[in-house]
Motif scaffolding. Structure first.
Motif, PDB file in Angstrom:
ATOM      1  N   ALA A   3       0.877  -1.137   0.019  1.00  0.00           N
ATOM      2  CA  ALA A   3       0.002  -0.120  -0.012  1.00  0.00           C
ATOM      3  C   ALA A   3       0.971   1.155  -0.127  1.00  0.00           C
ATOM      4  CB  ALA A   3      -0.838   0.004   1.128  1.00  0.00           C
ATOM      5  N   LEU A   4       1.788   1.230   0.955  1.00  0.00           N
ATOM      6  CA  LEU A   4       2.807   2.467   0.879  1.00  0.00           C
ATOM      7  C   LEU A   4       3.490   2.695  -0.533  1.00  0.00           C
ATOM      8  CD1 LEU A   4       4.092   1.804   4.450  1.00  0.00           C
ATOM      9  CD2 LEU A   4       2.595   3.754   3.855  1.00  0.00           C
ATOM     10  N   SER A   5       4.034   1.457  -1.201  1.00  0.00           N
ATOM     11  CA  SER A   5       4.778   1.774  -2.324  1.00  0.00           C
ATOM     12  C   SER A   5       3.846   2.152  -3.272  1.00  0.00           C
ATOM     13  CB  SER A   5       5.304   0.250  -2.755  1.00  0.00           C
ATOM     14  OG  SER A   5       5.973  -0.292  -1.734  1.00  0.00           O
ATOM     15  N   ASN A   6       2.481   2.034  -3.156  1.00  0.00           N
ATOM     16  CA  ASN A   6       1.649   2.457  -4.297  1.00  0.00           C
ATOM     17  C   ASN A   6       0.594   3.540  -3.906  1.00  0.00           C
ATOM     18  OD1 ASN A   6       2.441   0.260  -6.753  1.00  0.00           O
ATOM     19  ND2 ASN A   6       2.098  -0.920  -4.753  1.00  0.00           N
ATOM     20  N   SER A   7       0.957   4.417  -3.082  1.00  0.00           N
ATOM     21  CA  SER A   7       0.194   5.328  -2.226  1.00  0.00           C
ATOM     22  C   SER A   7      -0.646   6.205  -3.486  1.00  0.00           C
ATOM     23  CB  SER A   7       0.814   6.247  -1.416  1.00  0.00           C
ATOM     24  OG  SER A   7       1.992   6.844  -1.842  1.00  0.00           O
ATOM     25  N   MET A   8       0.279   6.471  -4.625  1.00  0.00           N
ATOM     26  CA  MET A   8      -0.296   7.252  -5.655  1.00  0.00           C
ATOM     27  C   MET A   8      -1.536   6.760  -6.298  1.00  0.00           C
ATOM     28  SD  MET A   8       2.489   5.222  -6.428  1.00  0.00           S
ATOM     29  CE  MET A   8       3.374   4.263  -7.685  1.00  0.00           C
ATOM     30  N   TYR A   9      -1.774   5.309  -6.150  1.00  0.00           N
ATOM     31  CA  TYR A   9      -2.855   4.827  -6.863  1.00  0.00           C
ATOM     32  C   TYR A   9      -3.965   4.745  -6.131  1.00  0.00           C
ATOM     33  CZ  TYR A   9       0.473   3.110 -10.150  1.00  0.00           C
ATOM     34  OH  TYR A   9       1.430   2.913 -11.398  1.00  0.00           O
ATOM     35  N   PHE A  10      -4.105   5.427  -4.821  1.00  0.00           N
ATOM     36  CA  PHE A  10      -5.398   5.651  -4.177  1.00  0.00           C
ATOM     37  C   PHE A  10      -5.843   7.021  -3.968  1.00  0.00           C
ATOM     38  CE2 PHE A  10      -2.852   2.204  -2.241  1.00  0.00           C
ATOM     39  CZ  PHE A  10      -3.723   1.110  -2.614  1.00  0.00           C
ATOM     40  N   SER A  11      -7.117   7.120  -4.176  1.00  0.00           N
ATOM     41  CA  SER A  11      -7.828   8.613  -4.106  1.00  0.00           C
ATOM     42  C   SER A  11      -7.327   9.467  -2.708  1.00  0.00           C
ATOM     43  CB  SER A  11      -9.273   8.334  -4.390  1.00  0.00           C
ATOM     44  OG  SER A  11      -9.929   7.794  -3.218  1.00  0.00           O
ATOM     45  N   ASN A  12      -7.225   8.446  -1.713  1.00  0.00           N
ATOM     46  CA  ASN A  12      -6.711   9.277  -0.570  1.00  0.00           C
ATOM     47  C   ASN A  12      -5.164   8.966  -0.415  1.00  0.00           C
ATOM     48  OD1 ASN A  12      -7.200   6.457  -0.101  1.00  0.00           O
ATOM     49  ND2 ASN A  12      -7.350   6.725   1.983  1.00  0.00           N
ATOM     50  N   SER A  13      -4.445   9.304  -1.333  1.00  0.00           N
ATOM     51  CA  SER A  13      -2.891   9.113  -1.197  1.00  0.00           C
ATOM     52  C   SER A  13      -2.052   9.594   0.036  1.00  0.00           C
ATOM     53  CB  SER A  13      -2.417   9.374  -2.653  1.00  0.00           C
ATOM     54  OG  SER A  13      -2.378  10.897  -2.947  1.00  0.00           O
ATOM     55  N   GLU A  14      -2.614  10.963   0.141  1.00  0.00           N
ATOM     56  CA  GLU A  14      -1.810  11.580   1.275  1.00  0.00           C
ATOM     57  C   GLU A  14      -2.194  10.753   2.456  1.00  0.00           C
ATOM     58  OE1 GLU A  14       0.447  13.921   1.449  1.00  0.00           O
ATOM     59  OE2 GLU A  14       0.464  13.881  -0.898  1.00  0.00           O
ATOM     60  N   GLU A  15      -3.230  10.217   3.127  1.00  0.00           N
ATOM     61  CA  GLU A  15      -3.609   9.548   3.834  1.00  0.00           C
ATOM     62  C   GLU A  15      -2.918   8.407   4.011  1.00  0.00           C
ATOM     63  OE1 GLU A  15      -7.784   7.673   6.076  1.00  0.00           O
ATOM     64  OE2 GLU A  15      -7.899   8.923   4.241  1.00  0.00           O
ATOM     65  N   VAL A  16      -2.698   7.609   3.021  1.00  0.00           N
ATOM     66  CA  VAL A  16      -2.136   6.503   2.834  1.00  0.00           C
ATOM     67  C   VAL A  16      -0.491   6.563   3.409  1.00  0.00           C
ATOM     68  CG1 VAL A  16      -1.218   4.505   1.676  1.00  0.00           C
ATOM     69  CG2 VAL A  16      -3.611   5.312   1.244  1.00  0.00           C
ATOM     70  N   ARG A  17      -0.112   7.629   2.950  1.00  0.00           N
ATOM     71  CA  ARG A  17       1.449   7.942   3.229  1.00  0.00           C
ATOM     72  C   ARG A  17       1.703   7.795   4.721  1.00  0.00           C
ATOM     73  NH1 ARG A  17       1.177  11.551  -1.423  1.00  0.00           N
ATOM     74  NH2 ARG A  17       2.235  10.724  -3.023  1.00  0.00           N
ATOM     75  N   SER A  18       0.510   7.942   5.538  1.00  0.00           N
ATOM     76  CA  SER A  18       0.667   8.215   6.937  1.00  0.00           C
ATOM     77  C   SER A  18       0.010   6.815   7.754  1.00  0.00           C
ATOM     78  CB  SER A  18      -0.194   9.449   7.622  1.00  0.00           C
ATOM     79  OG  SER A  18       0.574  10.642   7.048  1.00  0.00           O
ATOM     80  N   MET A  19      -0.247   6.028   6.886  1.00  0.00           N
ATOM     81  CA  MET A  19      -0.842   4.808   7.380  1.00  0.00           C
ATOM     82  C   MET A  19       0.242   3.862   7.817  1.00  0.00           C
ATOM     83  SD  MET A  19      -4.012   3.718   5.043  1.00  0.00           S
ATOM     84  CE  MET A  19      -5.633   4.766   4.735  1.00  0.00           C
ATOM     85  N   PHE A  20      -0.340   2.867   8.947  1.00  0.00           N
ATOM     86  CA  PHE A  20       0.639   1.886   9.315  1.00  0.00           C
ATOM     87  C   PHE A  20       1.927   2.396  10.039  1.00  0.00           C
ATOM     88  CE2 PHE A  20      -0.830   1.088   5.126  1.00  0.00           C
ATOM     89  CZ  PHE A  20      -1.989   0.227   5.044  1.00  0.00           C
TER      90      PHE A  20
END
Length: 499
Positions: free
Chosen positions: A390-407
């Motif tokens: 998920a972190l590697s491909n954060s740009m492929y999610f509509s909530n990419s900024e949020e993903v970069r802070s997950m986990f």
């Protein structure tokens, strides 16, 4: 990279060169013929677990192969396979009628082997019947194998067959002996119809000898076709010849480490390998392609039963190889768009990444889905892999900024994960691709420099100095999969390097 061109014009995966590992699908298609050569139940369970754990995504043919092998060996269904079956979804409707029938048959046969228990909650029967009923029998009236698979799908569902289908099957004949892909499968279908429906059928007198001669000549290399010919011999009451051919041609290909059958097509390249080469070479890709490469990619795009991901990868490779003909396959891109989920969870994460990663190369404005967060313990391998993916491909999610802070726990473990390539396996490489998108990891420029320096110890192998290998041993083969993944890692490739 030209050195990796296979006999079919596609690119071979160098990581498979010289390896003796078997193939799930090849083993599955022969499973009913293997008899005493088949894996014991406990070995089958272990082998399927290991094979599934090595794949980030599992398509229907692979699920079918794993379950077929387990059932034939009389083994318990491993939890890993049960989980993947429970989260599997039916392939979207295919534009090509052959591909649609194949996709439905694989799905229905999985249900038949499982007794429908694993997918009972998905209202499967109704959807399958609607899609089966939408197939125009007239369009396949001259294609016995497709008629037979359609008939078998209705049989597996224990539903009445359309009268038009039964009439078409009664007109099937077996006068054309196996010689190419279609005639081989059609001949088997004609014999299946004779055995099931008790249909009078004129079979050429030399049919048995013709098939045995073909198989003994080693002119047939496709495992699906070899298995079809073995089945035809059984339907011709030529079990002795079939058993001898299994012993002579198939049993020697058993991988003694895994117990699986090695594919007979190792000399051929694959769509996946060609796709990875296109990603690595980018604008230089046309240099390593030939007319045969492009012809094979188009054949795959038109072939019945080709799954959507493979079609999309073939289309990307065709587009990057130069010809404008790729633009005539817009319906495949539309299917890719339609298959994108509205939301992504841990259960469908790998499938979504595989789809969107290839789709955006054909449709940059493809709709992105939102990732729903999930608990990811860095000490649990599959959860760690999911978080890194998920972190590697954060740009492929509509909530990419949020993903970069997950986990946060996984992000905190990143410095340790990228610290050394020794004994880390796939998650080491996944961590490298994740580090630039992990905003809470605390990694700085010095960490990136050290990671790039460590990664360079895995760079280069015989004939391919700019590719990466997975093992520290310099004699180990390079990997197209690893090399393509490393494109996103700072310092992995020198600017302007001819990959």
């Amino acid at each position: 990279m030209k050195k990796l061109e296979g006999t079919n014009g596609l690119i071979r995966m160098p990581e498979g060169e010289g390896q003796e590992r078997g193939d799930l699908y090849a083993t599955a298609v022969y499973s009913e013929d293997l008899g005493t050569y088949l894996l014991a139940a406990d070995s089958a369970n272990r082998t399927v677990r290991e094979a599934l754990s090595e794949q980030s995504t599992v398509d229907l043919p692979t699920l079918w192969s794993a379950l077929k092998l387990i059932r034939t060996a009389g083994a318990a269904v491993p939890a890993e396979l049960q989980e993947k079956l429970a989260s599997a979804s039916m392939t979207p409707t295919q534009q090509d009628v052959g591909a649609e029938i194949a996709a439905l048959w694989f799905w229905i046969d999985i249900g038949r082997m499982q007794g429908w228990s694993a997918i009972a909650a998905k209202s499967f029967g109704g959807e399958a019947l609607v899609r089966l009923g939408a197939i125009d029998v007239n369009s396949i009236a001259e294609k016995p194998y497709l008629l037979w698979r359609l008939f078998d799908s209705y049989s597996a569902l224990q539903k009445a067959k359309p009268s038009q289908l039964e009439r078409a099957l009664k007109n099937v004949d077996s006068r054309k002996l196996p010689g190419d892909y279609e005639s081989t499968l059609d001949f088997q279908a004609a014999l299946e119809v004779r055995a099931t429906l008790g249909k009078d059928l004129v079979v050429p007198n030399d049919a048995r000898e013709h098939i045995v001669r073909l198989l003994d000549s080693n002119q047939v290399h496709d495992d699906a076709l070899i298995a079809s010919m073995l089945r035809s011999l059984e339907l011709l009451n030529a079990q002795t010849e079939a058993q001898r051919l299994v012993k002579d041609r198939i049993a020697p290909r058993v991988d003694q480490t895994t117990g699986l059958i090695r594919s007979s097509t190792l000399a051929k390249g694959s769509v996946h390998g060609t796709y990875l080469a296109a990603r690595l070479l980018d604008t230089n890709f046309p240099v390593v392609t030939s007319e045969r490469t492009r012809d094979e990619l188009e054949r795959v795009l038109k072939a019945p039963g080709t799954d959507l991901i493979t079609q999309l990868k073939a289309l990307v490779a065709l587009k990057r190889s130069g010809p404008s003909s790729w633009g005539s396959y817009g319906s495949i891109i539309e299917q890719g768009r339609a298959a994108l989920p509205a939301a992504v969870t841990f259960a469908n994460l790998s499938g979504y990444i595989d789809l969107v990663d290839v789709l955006v190369q054909l449709e940059p404005n493809a709709r992105l889905a939102r990732l729903e967060t999930f608990d990811a313990d860095p000490g649990v391998e599959h959860l760690l892999s999911g978080a890194l993916m998920a972190l590697s491909n954060s740009m492929y999610f509509s909530n990419s900024e949020e993903v970069r802070s997950m986990f946060p726990a996984v992000q905190s473990a990143l410095p340790q994960l990228i610290g050394s390539s020794r004994g880390k396996g796939l998650n080491y490489f996944r961590a490298l691709t994740a580090m630039t998108n992990a905003s809470r990891s605390g990694l700085g420029s010095n960490d990136f420099d050290k990671a790039a320096e460590e990664l360079r110890t895995l760079k280069g192998c015989k004939e391919f100095p700019s590719l990466y290998r997975m093992e520290p041993d310099k004699a180990s083969p390079c990997s197209l999969s690893i090399s393509a993944a490393m494109i996103a890692v700072p310092g992995a490739y020198d600017f302007g390097e001819n990959k």
